[in-house]
Design a protein around this motif. Structure first.
Motif, short mmCIF file in Angstrom:
data_model
loop_
_atom_site.label_atom_id
_atom_site.label_comp_id
_atom_site.label_asym_id
_atom_site.label_seq_id
_atom_site.Cartn_x
_atom_site.Cartn_y
_atom_site.Cartn_z
N VAL A 1 0.75 -1.24 0.02
CA VAL A 1 0.00 0.08 0.05
C VAL A 1 0.83 1.18 0.11
O VAL A 1 1.33 1.70 1.00
CB VAL A 1 -0.68 0.04 1.33
CG1 VAL A 1 -2.03 0.92 1.09
CG2 VAL A 1 -1.50 -1.38 1.44
N TYR B 1 3.10 4.62 0.20
CA TYR B 1 2.69 5.83 0.63
C TYR B 1 3.59 6.97 -0.27
O TYR B 1 4.66 6.69 -0.50
CB TYR B 1 3.49 5.98 2.12
CG TYR B 1 3.22 7.23 2.83
CD1 TYR B 1 2.25 7.81 3.19
CD2 TYR B 1 4.40 8.09 2.68
CE1 TYR B 1 1.88 9.20 3.68
CE2 TYR B 1 4.27 9.37 3.24
CZ TYR B 1 3.24 9.91 3.89
OH TYR B 1 3.04 11.13 4.31
N GLU B 2 2.72 7.95 -0.43
CA GLU B 2 3.28 9.07 -1.28
C GLU B 2 3.72 9.98 -0.54
O GLU B 2 2.76 10.86 0.25
CB GLU B 2 2.43 9.51 -2.32
CG GLU B 2 2.22 8.34 -3.40
CD GLU B 2 1.40 9.06 -4.54
OE1 GLU B 2 1.63 9.24 -5.46
OE2 GLU B 2 0.20 9.08 -4.33
N VAL C 1 5.27 12.71 -1.71
CA VAL C 1 5.26 13.88 -2.57
C VAL C 1 4.38 13.57 -3.73
O VAL C 1 4.65 13.15 -4.72
CB VAL C 1 6.51 14.41 -3.27
CG1 VAL C 1 6.53 15.72 -3.89
CG2 VAL C 1 7.82 14.40 -1.90
N PRO C 2 3.07 13.73 -3.26
CA PRO C 2 2.16 13.41 -4.49
C PRO C 2 2.24 14.16 -5.78
O PRO C 2 2.22 13.60 -6.87
CB PRO C 2 0.68 13.55 -3.79
CG PRO C 2 1.06 13.60 -2.28
CD PRO C 2 2.28 14.23 -2.09
N GLY C 3 2.10 15.53 -5.48
CA GLY C 3 2.41 16.56 -6.61
C GLY C 3 1.33 16.53 -7.50
O GLY C 3 1.33 17.05 -8.40
N ARG C 4 -0.01 16.24 -6.86
CA ARG C 4 -1.09 16.42 -7.83
C ARG C 4 -2.31 16.46 -6.86
O ARG C 4 -2.52 15.58 -5.62
CB ARG C 4 -1.29 15.20 -8.51
CG ARG C 4 -1.49 13.99 -7.87
CD ARG C 4 -1.50 12.71 -9.05
NE ARG C 4 -1.84 11.59 -8.29
CZ ARG C 4 -0.99 10.98 -7.26
NH1 ARG C 4 0.32 11.46 -7.17
NH2 ARG C 4 -1.45 9.94 -6.66
N TYR C 5 -3.67 16.74 -7.42
CA TYR C 5 -4.83 16.74 -6.65
C TYR C 5 -6.01 16.50 -7.82
O TYR C 5 -6.08 17.49 -8.47
CB TYR C 5 -5.04 17.66 -5.59
CG TYR C 5 -6.73 17.55 -5.00
CD1 TYR C 5 -6.72 16.27 -4.06
CD2 TYR C 5 -7.59 18.42 -5.30
CE1 TYR C 5 -8.14 16.32 -3.85
CE2 TYR C 5 -8.89 18.37 -4.86
CZ TYR C 5 -9.06 17.34 -3.94
OH TYR C 5 -10.32 16.90 -3.24
N ASN C 6 -6.49 15.46 -7.80
CA ASN C 6 -7.72 15.43 -8.56
C ASN C 6 -9.11 15.20 -7.90
O ASN C 6 -9.12 14.17 -7.27
CB ASN C 6 -7.55 14.26 -9.71
CG ASN C 6 -8.71 14.16 -10.86
OD1 ASN C 6 -9.67 14.82 -10.59
ND2 ASN C 6 -8.15 13.54 -11.88
N GLY C 7 -10.10 16.05 -7.87
CA GLY C 7 -11.23 15.45 -7.23
C GLY C 7 -12.31 15.04 -7.88
O GLY C 7 -13.37 14.90 -7.42
N TYR C 8 -12.23 14.69 -9.14
CA TYR C 8 -12.93 14.01 -10.03
C TYR C 8 -12.12 12.68 -10.69
O TYR C 8 -12.24 12.46 -11.80
CB TYR C 8 -13.44 14.63 -11.18
CG TYR C 8 -14.51 15.82 -10.83
CD1 TYR C 8 -16.05 15.30 -10.89
CD2 TYR C 8 -14.43 16.94 -10.12
CE1 TYR C 8 -16.96 16.30 -10.49
CE2 TYR C 8 -15.08 17.77 -9.96
CZ TYR C 8 -16.57 17.40 -10.04
OH TYR C 8 -17.80 18.55 -9.70
N PHE C 9 -11.54 11.82 -9.71
CA PHE C 9 -10.80 10.82 -10.26
C PHE C 9 -11.83 9.54 -10.44
O PHE C 9 -12.58 9.32 -9.52
CB PHE C 9 -9.79 10.60 -9.11
CG PHE C 9 -8.56 9.58 -9.68
CD1 PHE C 9 -7.52 10.12 -10.60
CD2 PHE C 9 -8.65 8.30 -9.41
CE1 PHE C 9 -6.59 9.17 -11.06
CE2 PHE C 9 -7.72 7.48 -9.83
CZ PHE C 9 -6.62 7.92 -11.03
N PRO C 10 -11.83 8.93 -11.32
CA PRO C 10 -12.48 7.69 -11.56
C PRO C 10 -12.42 6.80 -10.47
O PRO C 10 -11.40 6.33 -10.28
CB PRO C 10 -12.39 7.11 -12.67
CG PRO C 10 -11.51 8.06 -13.55
CD PRO C 10 -10.81 8.96 -12.29
N ALA C 11 -13.65 6.44 -9.88
CA ALA C 11 -13.54 5.47 -8.56
C ALA C 11 -13.37 3.91 -8.93
O ALA C 11 -13.55 3.77 -10.17
CB ALA C 11 -14.67 5.68 -7.65
#
Lengths: 177, 571
Positions: free
Chosen positions: A162, A164-165, A167-177
């Protein structure tokens, strides 16, 4: 001398990362005592071995490391020692002391000698127990939850299973589930 | 020998002294040094150098001995700081522990402090909203506190000025009650947050869910690269200190900027005992400091003193600055210093679930935290039986769970899998509180700190207006959640003690009249014009906005004024 100290320090650091607790290499151990320094709990080598076997039963070694090689039993001890109330520590120790007797009563054999199937069977009985503040159940519940926490938060799992990131460097609030 | 003494005084003389290196002190440092003034910044705590001293910033969860939990013994020894949402194993070195710096609670008050270079700017929640005239005109319209001596038009250009440099992300939402700023792109709302926004729009024309505006570099400009800062990397590990300079802090931004001018002297380990007042000259001449390492008392001198020690410590310093002329504290002729302290009412939350839009989830992390609902109660007119109102945070995320019932290989396999549940939505209230004479701080008569300075004694509490606000928040939010199709709605009284909002304000309030206020419209003490207060202590009322952006704008504006007055030989 310097080098030796550095090597020891390095080993210690490695082990801290591995198990989340200060661990001394096996050769430093005096027989009969736990391998980590604890402030509040008195743990014998037998206790520690039992705990190692219990956590390994919960999360066994398969093609990937299990509880024992991730030293999760030491993480459990560290957390109970530092982060639990005196009252819960007391219950935990009572449960630890009573665990083998309970196990023997249920299965006719000690935990160490029991088959994996037998171990699971008895652990399920404890897990499903309804008696409030039963020390054996308390001991088991704490051990299980801390084993799971230690497992999911181990370097191995966070790197390989599982992830762990940092430094994700991104955010998407509409990511396909 | 005489020459030596003269040299020594010379070495201890600056154009400006700034007390405190947090968000507002850092801005004072930047403004004065940029304008060519030799500036001494005094910080009571230790140095924290950007990146180098962020000791935990790149640590993985498994590198923390207790997986970020604070051990029980430490919790029991430090109940106050342990109530702070941001206090964990990874951040604890940036917080004051209870026993290190005791204070007297006449009434329960959680005073959260960060004694180091950068102060609480390392630790803040980075939410940045402008005030509007609905806030500045509040006391006059609703007849509480005193009238603010400034209006939105006075501060608007300074908001723009600090926003461009600090880097504020947000949308131009076009709301009169929450003016737009100089924004970098907003962090967008997620599917469920957007849904709530649309649902509200249909039913409540004056209630808005907007992307939370925050001090993060969503898309940095050259001015940010010039500071050595780069784009926010969505770590949301901000309170450890950010190696990217992704959010605004004094350490990442204003202090290194000031340092580059060559005009900054930053002196850590320097507790300010008091401000020195010269009766013959009728003004302050400097600051008395105690070096926390040597315990030595040292005087520093300057033409201008900016007090940015954090709201309550600014009160403490001024109250402790006594002289023949000012027997009850510097500039405290009316005896109101330390009074009319207020805060933000964070005592309520609400949570629920949403079963729609399950085709979406979130990926990565949102440093803005989600949505923000500006105050909608009593804005355009008085409409309830309580004064003022509340803003609210609003955010949503998909619940992720693991099946941990099994034992052995079953358990191990199940732990590797997560099950996505419904959206979990939540909000917390940020209520305006009314400054009152009965909410005050003062110097304790008996208790002293380690340097012989009187301890601060705090007497601040909620009142009936705060409880009415809370009831209204529960009622309105429940209705709004219901209208959006949320289920399993639960309200919660968080039992927050005043102070834990970390938005304590007032005590040295601004106003027109020296009889009823301490500071004028330029943040100068009415009675000692070369002493300025631009941190939370100056606040006449609290609004519902997170206050730091306003302190930064106040500071830049006041510094600009101070320099022009100095040039005119008025200071």
């Amino acid at each position: 001398m310097d080098k030796l100290i550095k090597r020891r320090t390095a080993i210690r650091h490695l082990l801290i990362i591995a198990g989340g607790a200060m661990v001394l290499p096996a050769c430093y151990r005096n027989s009969g005592k736990a391998s980590i320094q604890l402030q509040n709990l008195t743990i014998s080598e037998d206790d520690e071995n039992l705990l190692a076997a219990l956590t390994e039963t919960l999360i066994p070694e398969t093609t990937t490391p299990g509880a024992k090689s991730l030293k999760l039993h030491l993480f459990v001890l560290k957390m109970v020692d530092d982060c639990y109330t005196t009252e819960n520590q007391k219950l935990y120790m009572e449960g630890l002391a009573g665990f083998n007797d309970f196990f023997k009563k249920q299965s006719g054999t000690s935990f160490a000698d029991a088959t994996p199937a037998k171990r699971e069977e008895v652990l399920k009985v404890i897990q499903e127990g309804k008696k409030k503040d039963d020390p054996v159940k308390k001991f088991y519940d704490i051990t299980k939850s801390k084993t799971i926490q230690g497992y999911l938060n181990s370097k191995y799992v966070m790197t390989n299973i599982v992830k762990y990131e940092l430094v994700p460097g991104r955010y998407n609030g509409y990511f396909p589930a | 020998m005489a020459n030596l003494a003269i040299d020594s005084v010379k070495e201890r003389t600056f154009d400006v002294i700034v007390i405190g290196s947090g968000a507002s002190g850092g801005w004072a440092a930047k403004e004065f040094t940029e304008k060519g003034l030799k500036t001494l910044v005094l910080e009571r705590g230790r140095p924290v150098e950007h990146v180098k001293d962020y000791t935990t910033t790149n640590m993985f969860p498994y590198e923390f001995e207790h997986r970020n939990e604070i051990p029980r013994k430490e919790q029991e020894e430090n109940p106050i700081v342990n109530r702070c949402y941001a206090y964990h194993e990874d951040t604890r070195h940036f917080f004051v522990k209870d026993a290190e710096h005791p204070y007297v609670q006449e009434k329960p008050f959680d005073w959260i402090r960060g004694y180091q270079v950068g102060g609480k700017s390392l630790l803040w929640a980075r939410q940045t909203q402008r005030w509007s005239d609905f806030d500045f005109e509040g006391p006059a319209r609703d007849d509480f506190a005193v009238d603010w001596p400034i209006r939105y038009k006075d501060i608007a250009p300074w908001y723009s000025y600090v926003e461009r440099f600090a880097g504020i992300s947000g949308n131009r939402d076009g709301l009169a009650e929450l003016p737009d700023g100089e924004f970098l792109p907003a962090f967008p709302l997620n599917a469920a947050e957007d849904h709530f926004k649309k649902a509200l729009k249909e039913k409540y024309p004056n209630r808005h869910v907007i992307s939370a505006r925050c001090a993060h570099l969503s898309k940095p400009n050259q001015i940010h690269f010039d500071q050595g800062r780069v784009q926010c990397q969505n770590r949301t590990l901000c309170q450890r200190g950010c190696p990217f300079g992704g959010y605004f802090s004094s350490n990442a931004s204003t202090l290194p900027w000031a340092q580059k001018t060559g005009n900054l002297t930053l002196r850590p380990f320097s507790v300010v005992h008091s401000i020195i007042y010269d009766e013959a000259k009728g003004k302050a001449t400097g600051v008395k400091v105690i070096d926390t390492n040597t315990k030595e008392e040292i005087d520093f001198f300057a033409k201008i003193v900016f007090v940015n020690a954090s709201a309550l410590n600014t009160n403490l310093i001024l109250l402790n600055s006594t002289s023949n002329r000012f027997r009850q504290g510097l500039g405290n002729d009316n005896g109101l210093m330390g009074k009319y302290v207020a805060f933000h009412n964070y005592s309520a939350t609400i949570s629920a679930e949403y079963d729609g839009l399950l085709e979406y989830k979130t990926d990565g992390r949102n440093p803005a935290g989600g949505g923000y609902i500006p105050r909608f109660r009593n804005v355009f007119k008085q409409e309830t039986d309580f004064l003022r109102g509340y803003a609210a945070a609003f955010s949503a995320r998909r619940k992720e769970s693991r099946d941990s019932k099994g034992i052995g290989e079953t358990l191990k396999d199940n732990l590797a899998k997560t099950e996505l549940g419904p959206w979990q939505v939540g909000s917390h209230m940020m209520g305006e509180t009314i400054p009152k004479v009965s909410n005050y701080v003062r110097l304790d008569k008996n208790q002293k700190d380690a340097w012989g300075i009187p301890q601060l004694s705090i007497s601040v509490e909620y009142d009936d207006n705060d409880w009415k606000i809370r009831e209204d928040y529960y009622e309105q939010m429940r209705e709004m959640f219901d209208a959006a199709g949320f289920t399993n709605i639960k309200t919660q009284n968080t039992d927050r003690r005043p102070g834990l909002d970390i938005h304590e304000m007032g005590g040295v309030r601004m106003g027109h009249d020296p009889k009823t206020s301490l500071l004028n419209e330029w943040h100068q003490l009415h009675a000692c014009k070369n002493v300025f207060v631009t941190d939370g202590a100056c606040m006449t009322s609290t609004g519902t906005q997170n206050p730091t952006l306003t302190y930064m704008a106040f500071t830049a504006r006041a510094a600009d004024y101070a320099v022009s007055e100095m040039k005119k030989q008025n200071l």
